[in-house]
Design a protein around this motif. Structure first.
Motif, PDB file in Angstrom:
ATOM      1  N   PRO A  20       9.192 -16.613 -16.337  1.00 40.78           N
ATOM      2  CA  PRO A  20       8.257 -17.613 -15.835  1.00 40.78           C
ATOM      3  C   PRO A  20       8.374 -17.788 -14.326  1.00 40.78           C
ATOM      4  CG  PRO A  20      10.021 -18.651 -17.113  1.00 40.78           C
ATOM      5  CD  PRO A  20      10.183 -17.178 -17.266  1.00 40.78           C
ATOM      6  N   HIS A  21       7.232 -17.831 -13.642  1.00 40.52           N
ATOM      7  CA  HIS A  21       7.235 -18.036 -12.195  1.00 40.52           C
ATOM      8  C   HIS A  21       7.504 -19.517 -11.918  1.00 40.52           C
ATOM      9  CE1 HIS A  21       5.773 -18.312  -8.048  1.00 40.52           C
ATOM     10  NE2 HIS A  21       6.022 -17.010  -7.979  1.00 40.52           N
ATOM     11  N   PRO A  22       8.364 -19.837 -10.934  1.00 49.67           N
ATOM     12  CA  PRO A  22       8.787 -21.230 -10.735  1.00 49.67           C
ATOM     13  C   PRO A  22       7.664 -22.209 -10.394  1.00 49.67           C
ATOM     14  CG  PRO A  22       9.629 -19.806  -8.971  1.00 49.67           C
ATOM     15  CD  PRO A  22       9.077 -18.914 -10.028  1.00 49.67           C
ATOM     16  N   THR A  23       6.614 -21.727  -9.695  1.00 45.86           N
ATOM     17  CA  THR A  23       5.553 -22.677  -9.315  1.00 45.86           C
ATOM     18  C   THR A  23       4.234 -22.426 -10.034  1.00 45.86           C
ATOM     19  OG1 THR A  23       4.858 -21.298  -7.442  1.00 45.86           O
ATOM     20  CG2 THR A  23       6.531 -22.987  -7.006  1.00 45.86           C
ATOM     21  N   GLN A  24       4.011 -21.203 -10.516  1.00 48.89           N
ATOM     22  CA  GLN A  24       2.701 -20.877 -11.100  1.00 48.89           C
ATOM     23  C   GLN A  24       2.596 -21.185 -12.597  1.00 48.89           C
ATOM     24  OE1 GLN A  24       0.030 -19.717  -9.147  1.00 48.89           O
ATOM     25  NE2 GLN A  24       1.450 -20.262  -7.496  1.00 48.89           N
ATOM     26  N   LYS A  25       3.726 -21.510 -13.218  1.00 47.51           N
ATOM     27  CA  LYS A  25       3.737 -21.890 -14.641  1.00 47.51           C
ATOM     28  C   LYS A  25       3.193 -20.811 -15.571  1.00 47.51           C
ATOM     29  CE  LYS A  25       5.233 -25.924 -13.318  1.00 47.51           C
ATOM     30  NZ  LYS A  25       6.494 -25.779 -12.620  1.00 47.51           N
ATOM     31  N   LYS A  26       3.393 -19.563 -15.186  1.00 51.88           N
ATOM     32  CA  LYS A  26       3.066 -18.452 -16.081  1.00 51.88           C
ATOM     33  C   LYS A  26       3.970 -17.283 -15.730  1.00 51.88           C
ATOM     34  CE  LYS A  26      -1.048 -17.684 -13.245  1.00 51.88           C
ATOM     35  NZ  LYS A  26      -2.502 -17.763 -13.228  1.00 51.88           N
ATOM     36  N   SER A  27       3.913 -16.216 -16.520  1.00 49.21           N
ATOM     37  CA  SER A  27       4.782 -15.064 -16.303  1.00 49.21           C
ATOM     38  C   SER A  27       4.590 -14.487 -14.899  1.00 49.21           C
ATOM     39  CB  SER A  27       4.471 -13.978 -17.344  1.00 49.21           C
ATOM     40  OG  SER A  27       5.096 -12.764 -16.992  1.00 49.21           O
ATOM     41  N   ALA A  28       5.704 -14.115 -14.268  1.00 49.60           N
ATOM     42  CA  ALA A  28       5.635 -13.484 -12.946  1.00 49.60           C
ATOM     43  C   ALA A  28       4.775 -12.215 -12.989  1.00 49.60           C
ATOM     44  CB  ALA A  28       7.040 -13.153 -12.451  1.00 49.60           C
ATOM     45  N   LEU A  29       4.780 -11.530 -14.126  1.00 48.24           N
ATOM     46  CA  LEU A  29       3.964 -10.323 -14.277  1.00 48.24           C
ATOM     47  C   LEU A  29       2.479 -10.660 -14.133  1.00 48.24           C
ATOM     48  CD1 LEU A  29       3.545  -7.357 -15.013  1.00 48.24           C
ATOM     49  CD2 LEU A  29       3.716  -7.996 -17.423  1.00 48.24           C
TER      50      LEU A  29
END
Length: 219
Positions: free
Chosen positions: A75-84
């Motif tokens: 999970p991306h820390p600010t985007q609230k979805k997978s970093a992928l």
């Protein structure tokens, strides 16, 4: 003020492809492949990958597979979805801006693979890392479902496979990938990235080439 437009997300790329890949002609079409391969080359420059495979399939879709570390999927820390998903669908998202991702890199930083996704009829990415295979599919830049795990990896291998089919609504009619143009570029990439093996197969004509230079430019 009402005449000032704000394009959200990847819509800007579809409306103005020339700003990102230089146009909609044959040169721009090949640029799509270079951007995907550049990400694999970055893994090789970071000494995390030593084999890259590029295949043009009979329907003119392209897949690029590397044995690097795999695009992060957590999970991306600010985007609230997978970093992928962030990397694949957000402009200016990548590992090349701060000091921690890559020391050396090529390509359109944080724009390349998301622009390819935006300009593709469909795009699929498969990532092997953390003991699992992770998958996501996009159509014209939009994810069809969240990133999901599709299986376990028994042998500890890692890497990324990006497949895409360019969008004929965007590119000029009757253009297609040229084996000689791409193979020349891959030869140059192998020259300047020592120790990486680049395998290129065109299933439309059954032509293939492998490029490998032990000492890079010196050999």
């Amino acid at each position: 003020a009402k005449d000032i437009q704000v394009l959200e997300g990847l819509e800007a790329v579809r409306r103005r492809p020339g700003m990102y890949i230089g146009g909609t002609d044959i040169k721009a079409l090949h640029h799509l492949v270079y951007e995907v391969v550049d990400n694999a080359i970055d893994e090789a420059l970071a000494e995390a990958c030593d084999r890259i495979e590029i295949v043009i399939h009979p329907d003119s879709s392209v897949s690029c597979t590397d044995n690097g570390r795999g695009i992060p999927v957590g999970p991306h820390p600010t985007q609230k979805k997978s970093a992928l998903e962030v990397v694949m669908t957000t402009l200016h998202a990548g590992g090349k801006f701060g000091g921690g991702g890559y020391k050396v890199s090529g390509g359109l930083h944080g724009v390349g693979v998301s622009a390819v996704n935006a300009l593709s009829e469909w795009c699929e990415v498969e990532v092997k890392r953390d003991g699992q295979v992770h998958f996501q599919r996009y159509e014209r830049g939009y994810p069809k479902a969240p990133v999901r795990a599709t299986g376990k990896i028994k042998d500890g291998t890692t890497g990324t496979r990006v497949s895409f089919k360019f969008d004929k609504k965007i590119f000029k009619e009757d253009i297609d990938f040229r084996f000689d143009t791409l193979s020349q570029r891959f030869r140059e990439m192998a020259f300047v990235t020592r120790g990486v093996s680049i395998f290129f197969l065109d299933e439309r004509s059954n032509r293939e080439m492998t490029f490998y230079f032990e000492g890079g430019i010196t050999s």
